[in-house]
Design a protein around this motif. Structure first.
Motif, mmCIF file in Angstrom:
data_model
loop_
_atom_site.group_PDB
_atom_site.id
_atom_site.type_symbol
_atom_site.label_atom_id
_atom_site.label_comp_id
_atom_site.label_asym_id
_atom_site.label_seq_id
_atom_site.Cartn_x
_atom_site.Cartn_y
_atom_site.Cartn_z
ATOM 1 N N VAL A 199 0.856 -1.194 0.000
ATOM 2 C CA VAL A 199 0.000 0.000 0.000
ATOM 3 C C VAL A 199 0.888 1.239 0.000
ATOM 4 N N THR A 200 0.635 2.146 -0.925
ATOM 5 C CA THR A 200 1.339 3.426 -0.982
ATOM 6 C C THR A 200 0.565 4.469 -0.183
ATOM 7 N N ILE A 201 1.251 5.148 0.723
ATOM 8 C CA ILE A 201 0.636 6.237 1.485
ATOM 9 C C ILE A 201 0.748 7.496 0.636
ATOM 10 N N ASP A 202 -0.354 7.845 -0.006
ATOM 11 C CA ASP A 202 -0.326 8.931 -0.994
ATOM 12 C C ASP A 202 -1.020 10.195 -0.510
ATOM 13 N N LEU A 203 -1.643 10.167 0.675
ATOM 14 C CA LEU A 203 -2.290 11.354 1.222
ATOM 15 C C LEU A 203 -1.675 11.681 2.578
ATOM 16 N N PRO A 204 -1.231 12.922 2.781
ATOM 17 C CA PRO A 204 -0.591 13.276 4.050
ATOM 18 C C PRO A 204 -1.594 13.267 5.202
ATOM 19 N N TYR A 205 -1.165 12.745 6.337
ATOM 20 C CA TYR A 205 -2.022 12.723 7.522
ATOM 21 C C TYR A 205 -1.142 12.675 8.758
ATOM 22 N N ALA A 206 -1.744 12.933 9.893
ATOM 23 C CA ALA A 206 -1.087 12.795 11.190
ATOM 24 C C ALA A 206 -1.906 11.830 12.025
ATOM 25 N N PRO A 232 -8.486 6.812 11.963
ATOM 26 C CA PRO A 232 -7.677 6.356 10.827
ATOM 27 C C PRO A 232 -8.347 5.176 10.135
ATOM 28 N N THR A 233 -8.020 4.982 8.874
ATOM 29 C CA THR A 233 -8.396 3.729 8.224
ATOM 30 C C THR A 233 -7.487 2.625 8.747
ATOM 31 N N GLU A 234 -7.855 1.378 8.481
ATOM 32 C CA GLU A 234 -6.984 0.302 8.962
ATOM 33 C C GLU A 234 -5.628 0.324 8.257
ATOM 34 N N ALA A 235 -5.562 0.823 7.019
ATOM 35 C CA ALA A 235 -4.276 0.927 6.328
ATOM 36 C C ALA A 235 -3.408 2.001 6.970
ATOM 37 N N GLU A 236 -3.998 3.167 7.270
ATOM 38 C CA GLU A 236 -3.239 4.233 7.921
ATOM 39 C C GLU A 236 -2.752 3.785 9.300
ATOM 40 N N TRP A 237 -3.604 3.085 10.023
ATOM 41 C CA TRP A 237 -3.235 2.623 11.360
ATOM 42 C C TRP A 237 -2.066 1.639 11.269
ATOM 43 N N GLU A 238 -2.145 0.667 10.364
ATOM 44 C CA GLU A 238 -1.099 -0.351 10.280
ATOM 45 C C GLU A 238 0.225 0.246 9.808
ATOM 46 N N PHE A 289 -11.953 -3.029 27.033
ATOM 47 C CA PHE A 289 -10.623 -3.105 26.415
ATOM 48 C C PHE A 289 -10.591 -2.454 25.039
ATOM 49 N N LEU A 290 -11.647 -1.713 24.649
ATOM 50 C CA LEU A 290 -11.700 -1.051 23.350
ATOM 51 C C LEU A 290 -11.654 0.461 23.517
ATOM 52 N N GLY A 291 -10.666 1.092 22.869
ATOM 53 C CA GLY A 291 -10.550 2.540 22.852
ATOM 54 C C GLY A 291 -10.262 3.024 21.451
ATOM 55 N N PHE A 292 -9.565 4.159 21.319
ATOM 56 C CA PHE A 292 -9.271 4.670 19.979
ATOM 57 C C PHE A 292 -8.188 5.736 20.048
ATOM 58 N N ARG A 293 -7.529 5.963 18.909
ATOM 59 C CA ARG A 293 -6.683 7.139 18.698
ATOM 60 C C ARG A 293 -7.128 7.762 17.385
ATOM 61 N N ILE A 294 -6.848 9.036 17.208
ATOM 62 C CA ILE A 294 -7.435 9.747 16.078
ATOM 63 C C ILE A 294 -6.391 10.112 15.029
ATOM 64 N N ALA A 295 -6.889 10.362 13.832
ATOM 65 C CA ALA A 295 -6.070 10.838 12.717
ATOM 66 C C ALA A 295 -6.484 12.269 12.374
ATOM 67 N N ARG A 296 -5.586 12.974 11.678
ATOM 68 C CA ARG A 296 -5.906 14.309 11.171
ATOM 69 C C ARG A 296 -5.502 14.403 9.719
ATOM 70 N N ASP A 297 -6.471 14.792 8.872
ATOM 71 C CA ASP A 297 -6.150 15.076 7.477
ATOM 72 C C ASP A 297 -5.248 16.299 7.404
ATOM 73 N N LEU A 298 -4.301 16.278 6.479
ATOM 74 C CA LEU A 298 -3.403 17.417 6.322
ATOM 75 C C LEU A 298 -3.632 18.116 4.984
ATOM 76 N N GLU A 299 -4.843 17.988 4.459
ATOM 77 C CA GLU A 299 -5.288 18.803 3.339
ATOM 78 C C GLU A 299 -6.805 18.814 3.395
ATOM 79 N N PHE A 300 -7.407 19.919 2.985
ATOM 80 C CA PHE A 300 -8.862 20.043 3.056
ATOM 81 C C PHE A 300 -9.553 19.310 1.915
ATOM 82 N N GLU A 301 -9.144 19.576 0.691
ATOM 83 C CA GLU A 301 -9.887 19.082 -0.470
ATOM 84 C C GLU A 301 -9.337 17.740 -0.925
ATOM 85 N N ARG A 302 -10.260 16.837 -1.242
ATOM 86 C CA ARG A 302 -9.872 15.507 -1.682
ATOM 87 C C ARG A 302 -10.742 15.143 -2.883
ATOM 88 N N LYS A 303 -10.134 14.675 -3.945
ATOM 89 C CA LYS A 303 -10.898 14.294 -5.127
ATOM 90 C C LYS A 303 -11.510 12.916 -4.934
#
Length: 309
Positions: free
Chosen positions: A91-98, A168-174, A295-309
């Motif tokens: 999987v290529t990480i093609d969109l910037p995120y935190a 995050p998506t499961e790809a971003e998380w992994e 035993f279930l929690g979460f951590r969050i992601a942040r998009d680093l661009e507003f517009e997405r095609k």
């Protein structure tokens, strides 16, 4: 199968382009000079975030990695292992995120409750007698489901004035959990149980507890603390029996956004009450969106661009 290493060209490109993307998506308090693996905190009630480098990784794991925790019936000679971790694919990480440095804490979630934006109060705030009051607030929030998480994210986006925070998506998380590694764990072929809060072979079940998100030296090479163990973490991806096998993180994000209402979501990361094999980056689970557990929690992601095609 092994992943191809991040090239210098990709990292150099990321270092050049990320500041511009961040500036375009920034709120008033957002730094405009971030580089890959930099940390930032956008607002006083916002979690600490780590900028991910662009690159690629191999998602999934060989069947033999999970053979010991495959309890399904198998025909004679059929390989054991969790098929849910297939197919193995790049999987290529093609969109910037935190991604958040820590799991979202009880204290952070309770600020949303106190603001009237989160309608459910997690019960573990009041029933953990083994912690100080300060430690309770630094525990990963638990006893929340997908709808509770959605309210928290809506409140957080309201604070910064933009729809940029999400799961995050499961790809971003992994990708973040692997931190550039291709081994069973980000720490190698074994998970050091003196550093990570996963079930020890000789543990007394009555002693099993989550720990505050900043307790122990449980970070991977990119700085993500307790991304293995402590609590299982929710993603925005709908549960599927196998990986979708998509080529880019953008495709995984689009798939998650267009799935509509999930009945089950993908969860990752293992927990304090599960063995270390469940804490591998490749491990997947699929609870119902309405499920709450200790035993279930979460951590969050942040998009680093507003517009997405």
């Amino acid at each position: 199968m092994t992943s191809r290493p991040l090239s210098n060209a990709i990292l150099e490109w990321a270092a050049l382009i990320l500041p511009a993307l961040l500036a375009a998506a920034a709120s008033a308090d957002m730094p405009d000079d971030l580089a890959p693996l930099d940390m930032f905190q956008e607002c006083p009630d916002c979690p600490e975030m780590i900028v991910l480098p662009l690159g690629e990784f191999v998602m999934g794991a060989p069947m033999e990695q999970s053979a010991e925790i495959d309890f399904n019936p198998r025909a004679e000679g059929e390989p054991r292992g969790r098929r849910t971790e297939q197919p193995i694919h790049t999987v290529t990480i093609d969109l910037p995120y935190a991604l958040a440095r820590y799991e979202v804490t009880t204290g952070e979630f309770m600020r949303c409750v106190e603001a009237g934006a989160c309608s459910y109060t997690p019960t573990q705030l009041f029933d953990e007698e083994d912690y100080s009051d300060a430690e309770k607030l630094r525990l990963p929030v638990r006893d929340v489901n997908a709808y509770d998480i959605g309210e928290y994210l809506g409140w957080l986006n309201g604070l910064v004035g933009a729809e940029v925070y999400r799961l995050p998506t499961e790809a971003e998380w992994e990708y973040a959990a692997r931190a550039g590694t291709t081994t069973r764990y980000a720490t190698g072929e074994n998970l050091p149980l003196d550093r990570f809060n996963a079930l020890k072979p000789d543990a007394d079940p009555l002693s099993l507890r989550p720990v505050p998100v900043d307790a122990m030296d449980a970070s991977n090479a990119w700085g993500f603390q307790h991304i293995a163990g402590n609590v299982v973490e929710a993603t925005m991806s709908c549960w599927t029996e196998f990986h979708l096998g998509l080529e880019t993180s953008g495709e995984y994000l689009a798939a998650a956004q267009h799935e509509g209402k999930c009945e089950r979501i993908v969860v990752k990361g293992g927990s304090y009450n599960s063995g270390q094999l469940y804490s591998r980056p490749a491990t997947r689970g699929g609870p119902r969106v309405t499920a709450r557990s200790y035993f279930l929690g979460f951590r969050i992601a942040r998009d680093l661009e507003f517009e997405r095609k």
